[in-house]
Design an enzyme around this catalytic site. Sequence first.
Site, PDB file in Angstrom:
ATOM      1  N   ASN A  16       0.693  -0.806  -0.182  1.00 10.82           N
ATOM      2  CA  ASN A  16       0.275  -0.097   0.043  1.00 10.82           C
ATOM      3  C   ASN A  16       1.272   1.455   0.205  1.00 10.82           C
ATOM      4  O   ASN A  16       0.329   1.991  -0.572  1.00 10.82           O
ATOM      5  CB  ASN A  16      -1.089   0.245   0.958  1.00 10.82           C
ATOM      6  CG  ASN A  16      -1.978  -0.898   0.783  1.00 10.82           C
ATOM      7  OD1 ASN A  16      -2.992  -0.781  -0.018  1.00 10.82           O
ATOM      8  ND2 ASN A  16      -2.580  -1.484   1.787  1.00 10.82           N
ATOM      9  N   MET A  92       1.038  -2.666  11.576  1.00 10.20           N
ATOM     10  CA  MET A  92       0.414  -3.763  13.259  1.00 10.20           C
ATOM     11  C   MET A  92       0.304  -3.338  14.402  1.00 10.20           C
ATOM     12  O   MET A  92       0.723  -3.938  15.382  1.00 10.20           O
ATOM     13  CB  MET A  92       1.177  -4.901  12.540  1.00 10.20           C
ATOM     14  CG  MET A  92       0.940  -4.996  10.730  1.00 10.20           C
ATOM     15  SD  MET A  92      -0.311  -5.006  10.317  1.00 10.20           S
ATOM     16  CE  MET A  92      -1.488  -6.243  10.872  1.00 10.20           C
ATOM     17  N   ARG A  93       0.354  -1.713  14.804  1.00 11.19           N
ATOM     18  CA  ARG A  93       0.236  -1.501  15.824  1.00 11.19           C
ATOM     19  C   ARG A  93      -0.477  -0.488  16.584  1.00 11.19           C
ATOM     20  O   ARG A  93      -0.837   0.365  15.084  1.00 11.19           O
ATOM     21  CB  ARG A  93       1.531  -1.020  16.726  1.00 11.19           C
ATOM     22  CG  ARG A  93       2.571  -2.055  16.986  1.00 11.19           C
ATOM     23  CD  ARG A  93       3.879  -0.653  17.185  1.00 11.19           C
ATOM     24  NE  ARG A  93       4.893  -1.657  17.610  1.00 11.19           N
ATOM     25  CZ  ARG A  93       4.759  -2.655  18.542  1.00 11.19           C
ATOM     26  NH1 ARG A  93       3.983  -3.177  19.418  1.00 11.19           N
ATOM     27  NH2 ARG A  93       6.719  -3.730  18.598  1.00 11.19           N
ATOM     28  N   LEU A  94      -1.373  -0.913  17.235  1.00  9.30           N
ATOM     29  CA  LEU A  94      -2.517   0.134  17.715  1.00  9.30           C
ATOM     30  C   LEU A  94      -1.688   1.741  17.889  1.00  9.30           C
ATOM     31  O   LEU A  94      -0.851   1.519  18.592  1.00  9.30           O
ATOM     32  CB  LEU A  94      -3.138  -0.402  19.157  1.00  9.30           C
ATOM     33  CG  LEU A  94      -4.789  -1.341  19.244  1.00  9.30           C
ATOM     34  CD1 LEU A  94      -5.035  -1.876  20.542  1.00  9.30           C
ATOM     35  CD2 LEU A  94      -5.698  -0.878  18.132  1.00  9.30           C
ATOM     36  N   ILE A  95      -2.640   2.690  17.526  1.00  9.23           N
ATOM     37  CA  ILE A  95      -2.174   4.007  17.673  1.00  9.23           C
ATOM     38  C   ILE A  95      -2.421   4.647  19.174  1.00  9.23           C
ATOM     39  O   ILE A  95      -3.536   4.271  19.594  1.00  9.23           O
ATOM     40  CB  ILE A  95      -2.527   5.084  17.556  1.00  9.23           C
ATOM     41  CG1 ILE A  95      -1.942   4.682  14.740  1.00  9.23           C
ATOM     42  CG2 ILE A  95      -2.310   6.344  16.820  1.00  9.23           C
ATOM     43  CD1 ILE A  95      -0.715   4.553  14.726  1.00  9.23           C
ATOM     44  N   HIS A 111      -8.216  -1.003   6.032  1.00  9.61           N
ATOM     45  CA  HIS A 111      -8.132  -2.430   6.596  1.00  9.61           C
ATOM     46  C   HIS A 111      -9.168  -3.985   5.954  1.00  9.61           C
ATOM     47  O   HIS A 111      -9.970  -3.641   4.763  1.00  9.61           O
ATOM     48  CB  HIS A 111      -8.943  -2.378   8.103  1.00  9.61           C
ATOM     49  CG  HIS A 111      -9.491  -3.535   8.665  1.00  9.61           C
ATOM     50  ND1 HIS A 111      -8.293  -3.979   9.841  1.00  9.61           N
ATOM     51  CD2 HIS A 111     -10.669  -4.587   8.654  1.00  9.61           C
ATOM     52  CE1 HIS A 111      -8.733  -5.631   9.982  1.00  9.61           C
ATOM     53  NE2 HIS A 111     -10.128  -5.946  10.005  1.00  9.61           N
TER      54      HIS A 111
END
Length: 193
Positions: A16, A92-95, A111
């Site tokens: 992307n 692949m991490r939550l902000i 997503h």
Amino acid sequence: MAKPTIAVFASGTGSNYQAIFEAIENKTLICDLALLVTDQPSAKVIKKAEGNNTPYAACNLNDYTSKNTFESAILEQLRIHKVDWIILAGYMRLIGPTLLQAYEGKIINIHPSLLPAFPGLDAIGQAFQAGVKVTGVTIHYVDEGMDTGKIIAQEAVKISENINEQQLQEKIQLIEHELYPKTIQQVITSLTD
């Protein structure tokens, strides 16, 4: 008028990121790609960034005492590069709160499912295992939840009976690579006009 400046966050191969870079190159996405941020110092996306002359910051969470100090280091890079928007592309991490507060309403994620169905990791695998007939792609604003932010755009992908998971992933990525740059353009120009 100055073009909006974006940073792309990615953890993996960067397909992307590459689609966004190419959309900027062919002027279907009008912005400056100032920075690639990755949380995986060995991610394949770094090679793509180097090949495209995109500056990058590789920040490994394990090198910091907390998520807050990790995000503060990223925030410093975003400020140095004068970034207006954060574009998550396979990050692949939550902000966390540090970035959410600094970039409120200016963080977008893609997503590979029709949210709210199949949030989190391996959405394509989840859809495949569930045996659904339709899945898709969702682009949404980022909030403190996992894939819970306000939806901006969605596109459905039919799952035919003879398709395998790899083929489904390729089908979804084709949609992502077209829909994401187009949607980013709509969002950043609607708020900068």
